[in-house]
Design a protein around this motif. Structure first.
Motif, short mmCIF file in Angstrom:
data_model
loop_
_atom_site.label_atom_id
_atom_site.label_comp_id
_atom_site.label_asym_id
_atom_site.label_seq_id
_atom_site.Cartn_x
_atom_site.Cartn_y
_atom_site.Cartn_z
N LYS A 433 0.83 -1.21 0.00
CA LYS A 433 0.00 0.00 0.00
C LYS A 433 0.86 1.25 0.00
O LYS A 433 0.56 2.22 -0.71
N GLN A 434 1.94 1.25 0.77
CA GLN A 434 2.80 2.44 0.80
C GLN A 434 3.46 2.68 -0.55
O GLN A 434 3.60 3.83 -0.99
N GLN A 437 0.96 4.30 -2.70
CA GLN A 437 0.79 5.71 -2.33
C GLN A 437 1.90 6.58 -2.88
O GLN A 437 1.67 7.72 -3.26
N THR A 441 -1.39 6.59 -6.11
CA THR A 441 -2.49 7.30 -5.46
C THR A 441 -2.45 7.11 -3.96
O THR A 441 -2.11 6.03 -3.46
N SER A 442 -2.80 8.15 -3.23
CA SER A 442 -2.81 8.10 -1.77
C SER A 442 -3.95 7.24 -1.23
O SER A 442 -3.90 6.82 -0.07
N ASN A 443 -4.97 7.03 -2.03
CA ASN A 443 -6.18 6.35 -1.55
C ASN A 443 -6.53 5.15 -2.43
O ASN A 443 -7.60 5.13 -3.05
N HIS A 492 -2.49 11.87 -5.87
CA HIS A 492 -1.77 12.33 -4.69
C HIS A 492 -1.15 13.69 -4.95
O HIS A 492 -0.90 14.08 -6.09
N GLU A 548 -6.93 9.70 3.38
CA GLU A 548 -5.48 9.52 3.48
C GLU A 548 -4.78 10.39 2.44
O GLU A 548 -5.13 10.37 1.27
#
Length: 666
Positions: A433-434, A437, A441-443, A492, A548
């Motif tokens: 996930k990181q 991000q 994308t952050s979400n 992001h 997020e």
């Protein structure tokens, strides 16, 4: 849906321009496509807002083709003159729509495709439960370009903004020729552009070491300049981008490790292993003397009495930040909760204590010509070495019922413990996930995270932790590819480093990094000098509504103004020699200094027609996401800037780069 279908004031509105009364953010309508522009598979997904699910209604899909509407009904595409049928009616639920399946797209080239839902068509329009999900690309190549032929360029530019430090004209053409998957494979095959192998520097700065010597040996300046030169010109762009993301997850800061020679080997671990296996990174990061010094694992001996404890600093961050995180995760990245709705911890203090004991007994590598000691003096060229008498080797119960046997060597204890940690089910979603991000994308949706977690768990050949598979899954996922994204929480904020590198690469610029170091320091992203182990910004930073948005952790009133000033000094007020702009002159104290500059001649050639200039910047800087209202305003402003082609060009670049459409990458 006809040409008078939705109006805000007197103008026909595309989604996202007039939506105050709708349910934007509560529902999903998005599109994706695979294949080539000549042979596409296009699809849509529509997910009603929670309060609307189960209600009677319809799913609607339509394409705007040269001011006429085509509607996707149960039997296929029909002109709007035959009515506006729903694709499906009945209880509203999540719906997948095969818009086109392996068909020539000639009939709807350049069409803007919309999808949505409502109890009725009028209800969908009134409540604005629809979105623009993509623009169908034009066939490419073609003899006579269509107005949207640049969409092929824009798709490639968007991919390159995720996979590199910025799109260039040459790389856009390369991606279009190779295709995305082949481009990724070609990047995997390139040799690594590494940081220099620097000779040892004395721990204490000698009296005769002047300011230039101090800058070059007792700061990270030479590594920072290497970072920017690689970011702008190294051929292994994907490796460099992934390594930068990893450096913000597995943090060692120059605030503590401030000698260039001591820090370079750590960054080379991340560069060398960016396409390797995460298990290898775990070992090499753990045994890095830079990490050992930064988080106190080096010279961490076993407790000499029952009242003492081993240093827990690295053990805690190994669990919390580098592998599994604070809470148990499902494979889609969502937090596991107990019967009371509270998050379930992934470890406790006792587990931290056990890992701290496992990690005892390691000291600096032995300097050439020196005798090994119980606690070697500081030296950073090589991995840390074990001293068995300093290691606490009792039995310890770890994750998933595994018990570390007593009496093992420090090396064996470390390998077994890291193997146990590597197999924890949290590692894939936590790290995956990181990386999403940082790159896309952050979400990311839970489904996106789950697909990347699956790639981490198994690369297709039974191998866990293969970062090639993870990177491929991230960049080729339907949520990373496809048409234009209109979701309000997609994308992001461009971190300061990417603002500068992506703009310079788009403009064909070059830099020795010196000017960029100072600029980004004022924007709170001084490369390799994060304020803490939590990076420049916290990975879990969220906006007030809970969205997020990690990069917004360093976005505030001061840095917002500084960003605009940075762009102004870079594009508008910098020295111009002909069409060459030089925001940063060469520093004569830096060996091989070139300064920072870019040649605007290719764009100046378009400035006679402001619309053409703006359209090219739409591709290079915004990968085709510029809204019609923004385009119209920019064309007017560029025209109003006068007739000087260079002034027009600088105005267009500055206004585009300073806009939220560029600052927030979609």
């Amino acid at each position: 849906m006809n040409t008078g279908w939705i109006r805000c004031g007197a103008a026909l509105i595309l989604l996202g321009t007039c939506h105050a009364a709708g349910k934007l953010g509560q529902f999903e309508a998005k599109g994706s496509y695979t294949g080539t522009p000549a042979n596409l598979t296009l699809s849509a997904t529509v997910e009603p807002a929670p309060q609307d699910k189960g209600a009677a209604g319809g799913i609607y899909v339509a394409a705007l083709v040269q001011n006429d509407w085509l509607v996707l009904g149960p039997t296929g595409w029909v002109p709007s003159t035959m009515g506006f049928p729903a694709y499906r009616t009945g209880p509203l639920a999540n719906t997948a729509v095969p818009v086109l399946s392996n068909l020539d797209v000639a009939a709807i080239e350049c069409a803007q495709v919309f999808a949505g839902y409502g109890r009725t068509l009028d209800a969908m329009v009134g409540e604005m439960t629809y979105r623009s999900i993509y623009q169908v690309p034009a066939l490419w190549p073609r003899t006579t370009p269509l107005p949207c032929s640049s969409m092929a360029d824009a798709d490639a530019a968007r991919f390159l903004k995720q996979a590199t430090f910025g799109a260039t004209e040459a790389e856009i053409a390369n991606v279009k020729q190779l295709g995305l998957a082949a481009w990724i494979n070609a990047q995997f095959a390139l040799p690594a552009s590494r940081y220099p192998n620097l000779p040892e520097t004395p721990s204490s700065r000698p009296a005769e070491c002047d300011n230039i010597c101090g800058r070059d040996k007792y700061s990270l300046f030479p590594l920072q300049t290497t970072f920017y030169k690689n970011a702008l010109t190294a051929p292994d762009q994907l490796r460099q981008r992934v390594a930068f993301a990893l450096s913000q997850i597995l943090v060692v800061s120059g605030n503590e490790i401030n000698m260039a020679y001591s820090y370079a080997p750590y960054q080379n671990i991340l560069v060398d292993n960016a396409f390797g296996n995460f298990r290898d990174i775990m070992t090499q990061v753990t045994l890095s003397p830079a990490m050992g010094r930064y988080l106190d694992m080096v010279n961490n001996g076993k407790p000499s009495s029952a009242s003492q404890q081993a240093n827990e600093n690295y053990a805690r961050e190994l669990l919390q930040l580098f592998t599994i995180g604070l809470y148990q995760l499902n494979q889609d990245g969502t937090v596991v909760r107990d019967g009371n709705g509270l998050p379930v911890p992934s470890y406790d203090e006792e587990m931290v204590r056990k890992f701290a004991l496992i990690l005892t007994g390691w000291t600096y590598p032995v300097k050439p010509g020196a005798a090994p000691a119980k606690y070697n003096p500081s030296y950073y060229l090589g991995p840390m070495v074990a001293v068995a008498t300093n290691h606490e080797n009792s039995s310890k119960a770890l994750f998933n019922g595994y018990v570390l046997p007593a009496g093992q060597t420090p090396e064996k204890d470390l390998a077994d413990a890291l193997d146990n940690l590597f197999q924890h089910p949290n590692v894939g979603p936590f790290i995956g996930k990181q990386l999403i991000q940082h790159l896309v994308t952050s979400n990311p949706s839970p489904a996106y995270v789950a697909r990347v977690s699956d790639a981490f768990a198994n690369n297709g050949q039974g191998v866990r932790g293969d970062l090639k598979a993870v990177v491929r899954a991230i960049l080729l996922d339907p949520e990373a590819r496809g048409g234009m994204r209109s979701e309000v929480n997609y994308g992001h904020l461009r971190e300061p480093v990417l603002v500068g590198t992506q703009l310079l690469r788009a403009l064909g610029g070059q830099s020795d990094g010196v000017w960029l170091i100072g600029q980004n320091r004022s924007l709170e992203q001084n490369v390799f000098n994060s304020p803490s182990v939590f990076n420049y910004y916290p990975a879990d930073y969220a906006l007030v509504d809970g969205t997020e948005a990690p990069q917004f952790g360093i976005y505030n009133t001061n840095t917002a103004i500084a960003r605009v000033n940075h762009l102004y000094s870079m594009v508008v007020s910098a020295t111009a020699t002909g069409n060459v702009i030089t925001p940063g002159k060469p520093d004569t104290t830096v060996v091989g200094a070139t300064g920072t500059s870019f040649d605007l001649s290719p764009l100046v050639a378009l400035a006679g027609d402001p619309a053409k200039l703006v359209d090219r910047l739409n591709v290079l800087l915004l990968h085709g996401t510029m809204q019609p209202t923004m385009r119209d305003l920019l064309v007017k402003q560029v025209t109003a800037a006068g007739t000087d082609p260079l002034v027009r060009t600088r105005t267009a670049i500055y206004l585009t780069a300073a806009s939220t459409a560029f600052q927030v990458e979609r």
